[in-house]
Scaffold this motif. Structure first.
Motif, PDB file in Angstrom:
ATOM      1  N   PRO A 199       0.833  -1.214   0.000  1.00  0.00           N
ATOM      2  CA  PRO A 199       0.000   0.000   0.000  1.00  0.00           C
ATOM      3  C   PRO A 199       0.862   1.255   0.000  1.00  0.00           C
ATOM      4  O   PRO A 199       1.859   1.338   0.715  1.00  0.00           O
TER       5      PRO A 199
ATOM      6  N   THR B  82     -13.145   0.237  -2.143  1.00  0.00           N
ATOM      7  CA  THR B  82     -12.379  -0.641  -1.263  1.00  0.00           C
ATOM      8  C   THR B  82     -12.080  -1.976  -1.926  1.00  0.00           C
ATOM      9  O   THR B  82     -10.977  -2.529  -1.756  1.00  0.00           O
TER      10      THR B  82
ATOM     11  N   LEU C 249      -9.241  -1.453  -4.261  1.00  0.00           N
ATOM     12  CA  LEU C 249      -7.999  -1.364  -3.490  1.00  0.00           C
ATOM     13  C   LEU C 249      -7.553  -2.742  -3.026  1.00  0.00           C
ATOM     14  O   LEU C 249      -6.353  -3.071  -3.049  1.00  0.00           O
TER      15      LEU C 249
ATOM     16  N   THR D 161      -3.820  -4.412  -3.794  1.00  0.00           N
ATOM     17  CA  THR D 161      -2.956  -4.086  -2.663  1.00  0.00           C
ATOM     18  C   THR D 161      -2.699  -5.310  -1.796  1.00  0.00           C
ATOM     19  O   THR D 161      -3.582  -6.147  -1.619  1.00  0.00           O
TER      20      THR D 161
END
Length: 532
Positions: free
Chosen positions: A431, A475, A478, A482
């Protein structure tokens, strides 16, 4: 890869009770307990009030406890489950005392019984105002005496392993979904490992951290509910979020400090900012009405007076008795600059308990084979639309025993699943900006607190759902690119929990128990559970 006969996710009263019983029954089998934080950092530790259990047969009875539970549950309790928990409760409490838990007694040797909202008699056994902490201490000491129990801390469960991870398409219509174990993020070496198990118990606690103000510790992020929902298991009644009426008002403090209902049971009186006793306007039971009623009454008074808190008045109470019964509360108030003998305590409702959760049967078995759920993460049918005070620890003990009974009856016929793949992290990177996670978490808490709180409307729920959809999309994107972290996983789980709360609230076209919608202020004649 690790293998264990019995896998327990969570180290509160539900998980520890189950593990102890299994260990005693099968000293030759391996039991593994996983917790994402310290071993004692659980919702159990923060339970103040006590355990509601029929003990004084001269003044109490199973029938009275059952009736109180059904009244609080507002028509949605499973009466068979209520009777089962209430009648089996005394034996389970006796067991936890044998394991070393201490409860306060009167000079004559009988238990000192407290009374809380919704109870018709004094029946709550307690250890001062730190009952949960005492139970957690006793159980952990007993756990550490069992050589076949491995307790692993700082280990975050990412997902349940099912047929989905073997390449099969799994939907909610898939028959016989099976749980083979879990993928976990080892916070020590930052690697994702797999743990295969014959039987898995989820005892992951609640989801209070979805709200801005909550009495739940920071670990209460709805992990178990979210994992089961992703695995296509059944979730029900998530709209029934209990707000404890009296959390100490301290803006910006997380979690909020709980002022146990037992203070009102001992005579504490709720007053508004003008120091007026207001509960007579809302319920004949005054400050000892069930929590849903008291929380809405306080919410109403705060809106009428334009304030963010009301008062709990204990000035008329015997100060020596108060300090003896509520030492933790007294010390916390003193530290906050409040002398309860001369000053009233500012309080406000805070998210406290999830009455819904992972749907189970009377043996704690979920809709996924070889997967059990127990404690706050489970929806057993006991609480209905509103939990009666101090029934949660009792439920955890009773269902931990029932999960143990059912799991041990099957364990010898189960085998470990072969050929479960390792976690695939290809294509993910470290991240770069933690702000993407922390800001989304702030947005989530604000959305849930402002739109899906004690009082709801259709417009607020629709707005909440639109905003949660955006948070979910961002989210998930992500998550796909990630490397997994506890912060990202917790955000993902909390968004799922929030979605399920809003979805259940949107489906319920009535006001019942903890769910109050001003667009449907009356109860529907059709009583049903909302299964998602």
């Amino acid at each position: 890869m690790q293998q264990t006969d019995f896998l327990v996710i969570g180290s509160g009263i539900a998980g520890l009770t189950y593990a102890l019983k299994v260990s005693q029954q099968y000293p030759d089998k391996k039991i593994t307990i996983i917790t994402k934080s310290r071993e004692d950092e659980t919702n159990t530790k923060y339970a103040q009030g006590g355990v509601a259990v029929v003990n004084d047969l001269e003044n109490d009875s199973f029938e009275k406890h059952i009736e109180d539970t059904l009244i609080a549950g507002d028509g949605l309790c499973n009466e068979r489950i209520v009777e089962m928990v209430v009648t089996e409760g005394p034996e389970r409490v006796s067991e936890i005392i044998e394991w070393g838990a201490n409860f306060d007694k009167n000079p004559d040797g009988d238990f000192s019984l407290g009374r809380e909202g919704g109870h018709s008699v004094f029946r709550v056994i307690h250890h001062k105002d730190v009952t949960g902490k005492e139970i957690e201490r006793a159980l952990l000491e007993a756990i550490h005496r069992r050589p076949n129990i491995q307790l692993v801390t700082h280990c975050f469960v990412v997902d349940l392993i099912t047929q989905h991870h073997l390449g099969y398409l799994v939907t909610k219509a898939t028959p016989d979904i099976e749980c083979y174990g879990v993928y976990v993020l080892n916070l020590t070496n930052k690697k994702i490992e797999k743990i295969l198990s014959k039987v898995t118990l989820l005892a992951t606690g609640g989801n209070g951290q979805v709200y801005r103000s909550t009495t739940n510790p920071t670990i209460a992020t709805g992990d178990g509910v979210a994992m089961v929902y992703r695995a296509k298991g059944r979730i029900e009644n998530m709209e029934f979020i209990q707000f404890h009426p009296t959390a100490l008002y301290q803006p910006g403090v997380n979690p909020s400090f709980l002022i146990t209902e037992a203070v009102r049971g001992d005579g504490g009186i709720l007053r508004n900012i003008h120091e007026e006793d207001f509960m007579h306007k809302y319920d004949p039971r005054l400050s000892l009405a069930p929590r849903d009623i008291v929380a809405r009454a306080i919410d109403s008074e705060m809106k009428i007076t334009g304030t963010e808190y009301v008062y709990l008045d204990c000035r008329h109470m015997d100060i020596d008795k108060f300090i003896h019964h509520f030492p933790n509360i007294y010390e916390t108030c003193i530290a906050a600059g409040i002398d309860v003998q001369h000053q009233m305590i500012p309080v406000a409702p805070a998210a406290h308990y999830s009455c819904g959760g992972i749907k189970t049967n009377e043996w704690g078995l979920t809709s996924i084979r070889n997967l059990y759920a127990c404690g706050e993460c489970a929806s057993t049918g006991l609480h209905g639309a509103n939990r009666l005070a101090s029934n949660s620890l009792l439920e955890a003990m009773v269902f931990a025993h029932r999960c143990f009974m059912d799991a041990t009856s099957k364990i010898d016929s189960l085998e470990f699943k072969e050929n479960v793949p390792d976690w695939d992290a290809r294509g993910t990177n470290a991240p770069r900006e933690m702000i993407l996670i922390t800001q989304s978490l702030k947005e989530l808490k604000q959305i849930m607190s402002d739109y899906v709180g004690i009082v709801r409307t259709n417009e607020r729920l629709e707005r909440a759902m639109r905003r949660l959809d955006i948070l979910h999309e961002e989210t998930e994107a992500l998550y796909q690119k990630t490397e997994v972290s506890p912060q990202l996983c917790e955000l993902r789980n909390l968004i799922t929990a929030g979605y399920l709360i809003v979805k259940g609230a949107s489906f319920r076209k009535e006001s019942r128990g903890l769910h109050f919608n001003t667009d449907y202020p009356l109860k529907s004649e059709l009583v049903q559970n909302i299964v998602l």
